[in-house]
Design a protein around this motif. Structure first.
Motif, mmCIF file in Angstrom:
data_model
loop_
_atom_site.group_PDB
_atom_site.id
_atom_site.type_symbol
_atom_site.label_atom_id
_atom_site.label_comp_id
_atom_site.label_asym_id
_atom_site.label_seq_id
_atom_site.Cartn_x
_atom_site.Cartn_y
_atom_site.Cartn_z
ATOM 1 N N GLU A 169 -6.747 4.449 7.830
ATOM 2 C CA GLU A 169 -6.641 5.888 7.562
ATOM 3 C C GLU A 169 -7.941 6.420 6.960
ATOM 4 O O GLU A 169 -8.301 7.577 7.164
ATOM 5 C CB GLU A 169 -5.421 6.157 6.659
ATOM 6 C CG GLU A 169 -4.139 6.005 7.471
ATOM 7 C CD GLU A 169 -2.990 5.349 6.753
ATOM 8 O OE1 GLU A 169 -2.960 5.351 5.512
ATOM 9 O OE2 GLU A 169 -2.095 4.817 7.454
ATOM 10 N N HIS A 178 -9.505 0.803 5.046
ATOM 11 C CA HIS A 178 -8.191 1.016 5.653
ATOM 12 C C HIS A 178 -8.330 1.973 6.838
ATOM 13 O O HIS A 178 -9.149 2.888 6.814
ATOM 14 C CB HIS A 178 -7.215 1.588 4.614
ATOM 15 C CG HIS A 178 -5.821 1.636 5.151
ATOM 16 N ND1 HIS A 178 -5.379 2.658 5.949
ATOM 17 C CD2 HIS A 178 -4.796 0.756 5.059
ATOM 18 C CE1 HIS A 178 -4.131 2.412 6.322
ATOM 19 N NE2 HIS A 178 -3.754 1.268 5.790
ATOM 20 N N GLY A 195 4.891 1.392 4.758
ATOM 21 C CA GLY A 195 6.226 2.001 4.616
ATOM 22 C C GLY A 195 7.237 1.132 3.876
ATOM 23 O O GLY A 195 7.922 1.596 2.954
ATOM 24 N N GLU A 226 -5.097 -5.022 10.874
ATOM 25 C CA GLU A 226 -4.076 -3.995 11.035
ATOM 26 C C GLU A 226 -4.365 -3.192 12.299
ATOM 27 O O GLU A 226 -5.181 -2.260 12.264
ATOM 28 C CB GLU A 226 -4.092 -3.048 9.832
ATOM 29 C CG GLU A 226 -3.860 -3.733 8.516
ATOM 30 C CD GLU A 226 -3.408 -2.742 7.461
ATOM 31 O OE1 GLU A 226 -2.223 -2.776 7.100
ATOM 32 O OE2 GLU A 226 -4.219 -1.921 7.033
ATOM 33 N N LEU A 229 -0.120 -6.885 4.702
ATOM 34 C CA LEU A 229 -0.391 -5.637 3.987
ATOM 35 C C LEU A 229 0.669 -4.660 4.484
ATOM 36 O O LEU A 229 0.764 -4.382 5.674
ATOM 37 C CB LEU A 229 -1.817 -5.136 4.278
ATOM 38 C CG LEU A 229 -2.254 -3.896 3.497
ATOM 39 C CD1 LEU A 229 -2.128 -4.097 1.988
ATOM 40 C CD2 LEU A 229 -3.694 -3.521 3.836
ATOM 41 N N VAL A 230 1.480 -4.179 3.538
ATOM 42 C CA VAL A 230 2.697 -3.465 3.898
ATOM 43 C C VAL A 230 2.585 -2.012 3.444
ATOM 44 O O VAL A 230 2.254 -1.749 2.282
ATOM 45 C CB VAL A 230 3.907 -4.112 3.182
ATOM 46 C CG1 VAL A 230 5.210 -3.544 3.726
ATOM 47 C CG2 VAL A 230 3.874 -5.627 3.305
ATOM 48 N N ASN A 247 0.859 -1.188 0.000
ATOM 49 C CA ASN A 247 0.000 0.000 0.000
ATOM 50 C C ASN A 247 0.896 1.239 0.000
ATOM 51 O O ASN A 247 1.485 1.582 1.021
ATOM 52 C CB ASN A 247 -0.884 -0.042 1.263
ATOM 53 C CG ASN A 247 -1.751 1.183 1.407
ATOM 54 O OD1 ASN A 247 -1.836 2.020 0.498
ATOM 55 N ND2 ASN A 247 -2.394 1.302 2.556
ATOM 56 N N GLY A 295 0.868 -3.576 9.742
ATOM 57 C CA GLY A 295 1.253 -2.725 10.868
ATOM 58 C C GLY A 295 2.729 -2.882 11.122
ATOM 59 O O GLY A 295 3.160 -3.808 11.802
ATOM 60 N N SER A 296 3.522 -1.983 10.474
ATOM 61 C CA SER A 296 4.985 -1.995 10.639
ATOM 62 C C SER A 296 5.599 -3.354 10.298
ATOM 63 O O SER A 296 6.533 -3.803 10.963
ATOM 64 C CB SER A 296 5.370 -1.539 12.046
ATOM 65 O OG SER A 296 4.922 -0.206 12.259
ATOM 66 N N LEU A 297 5.067 -3.985 9.256
ATOM 67 C CA LEU A 297 5.664 -5.239 8.777
ATOM 68 C C LEU A 297 6.926 -4.892 7.993
ATOM 69 O O LEU A 297 6.919 -3.995 7.146
ATOM 70 C CB LEU A 297 4.655 -5.965 7.873
ATOM 71 C CG LEU A 297 4.877 -7.435 7.581
ATOM 72 C CD1 LEU A 297 4.899 -8.253 8.871
ATOM 73 C CD2 LEU A 297 3.772 -7.971 6.674
ATOM 74 N N GLY A 300 2.496 2.397 10.697
ATOM 75 C CA GLY A 300 3.406 3.510 10.468
ATOM 76 C C GLY A 300 4.128 3.972 11.721
ATOM 77 O O GLY A 300 4.720 5.048 11.747
HETATM 78 P P1 PGA Z 1 2.864 0.323 7.680
HETATM 79 O O1 PGA Z 1 1.386 0.470 7.031
HETATM 80 O O2 PGA Z 1 3.451 -0.952 7.124
HETATM 81 O O3 PGA Z 1 3.600 1.540 7.243
HETATM 82 O O4 PGA Z 1 2.678 0.239 9.163
HETATM 83 C C1 PGA Z 1 0.556 -0.647 6.910
HETATM 84 C C2 PGA Z 1 -0.737 -0.247 6.263
HETATM 85 O O5 PGA Z 1 -1.250 0.856 6.528
HETATM 86 O O6 PGA Z 1 -1.313 -1.015 5.466
#
Ligand code: PGA
Length: 254
Positions: free
Chosen positions: A101, A99, A239, A171, A236-237, A11, A216-218, A177
């Protein structure tokens, strides 16, 4: 990891430009040329969908093109929104719905997210339904009810047949992030509970086939342990998807 085919999505959120989205696509395609055992999708910003698609097509890549959002109405006076037909016209195969966000920054409700999930599936597209608790909800002991509510309402009126095209992404909002990932044990626990809920809502067979992925910060450094859990079927990645080597490292960890 079970015999479900792993799924990894990148993502890109509101990042990249015309040049860097093309470079990143080429980097991902080249790094994953020989990977056939994992379903991989990238989610560029809307303006770059066509350009990314043409690189994927020219290189004969199996990487799927994803959209970060959609609007559930077919057409009309909805300034700024994008329909499923428009996405399909650009070669999109999979759409992110709900998502965190979109839920917490843009204020999307469970009902709106369900409308988007249904529109996506009715259009023949795949959907990744994202769910997850905030830090306040976790600290108040509400992790399970929040995730159960988001899965239940996200999948309202989605049949078992339609669920074949749904991937659920767990997530935790506090991990997105932030550099803080859920522990493998905590993530596994939530994934297993979501799978149990799918058994109740559908049946055991459908629940066993559905991919539930972690986000989540993977990162390459923590992917192995998380992805080794029996109910974690990929990731789901955010950053780390902006660097082809990090993203492909996570895919290889599957
Ligand atoms: P992140 O985001 O890997 O930067 O934590 C994950 C996401 O929002 O799908």
């Amino acid at each position: 990891m079970s015999d479900r085919k792993p799924y990894v999505g990148g993502n890109w959120k509101m990042n990249t430009n015309r040049t860097t989205s093309a470079e990143l696509t080429r980097g991902v395609v080249d790094a994953l040329r020989s990977t056939t055992t994992v379903d991989v999708a990238v989610f560029p910003p809307f303006p770059y969908l066509l350009a990314v698609k043409s690189i994927l097509r020219d290189r004969g890549s199996a990487v799927k093109l994803g959209a970060q959002d959609v609007y559930h109405k077919p057409d009309g006076a909805f300034t700024g929104e994008v329909s499923t037909d428009m996405l399909k016209d650009c070669g999109v195969q999979v759409v992110l719905c709900g998502h965190s966000e979109r839920r917490h920054v843009l204020g999307e409700t469970d009902d709106l997210i369900n409308a988007k999930v249904r529109a996506t599936l009715e259009a023949g597209l795949e959907c990744i339904l994202c769910v997850g608790e905030t830090l306040d909800q976790r600290e108040a002991g509400h992790t399970d009810p929040v995730n159960q509510r988001q899965v239940r309402s996200g999948l309202a009126d989605v049949t078992g047949d339609m669920l074949e095209r749904v991937v659920i992404a767990y997530e935790p909002v506090w991990a997105i992030g932030t550099g803080k990932n859920a522990s493998a044990t905590d993530a596994q626990d939530v994934h297993a509970k979501i799978r149990r809920l799918l058994t109740q809502l559908y049946n055991a067979d459908v629940a066993q086939r559905t991919r539930i992925i972690y986000g989540g910060s993977l990162k390459p450094a923590n992917a192995k342990e998380l992805l080794a859990q029996p109910d974690i079927d990929g990731g789901l990645v955010g950053g780390a998807s902006l660097k082809a080597t990090d993203f492909s490292g996570i895919v290889q960890a599957c």
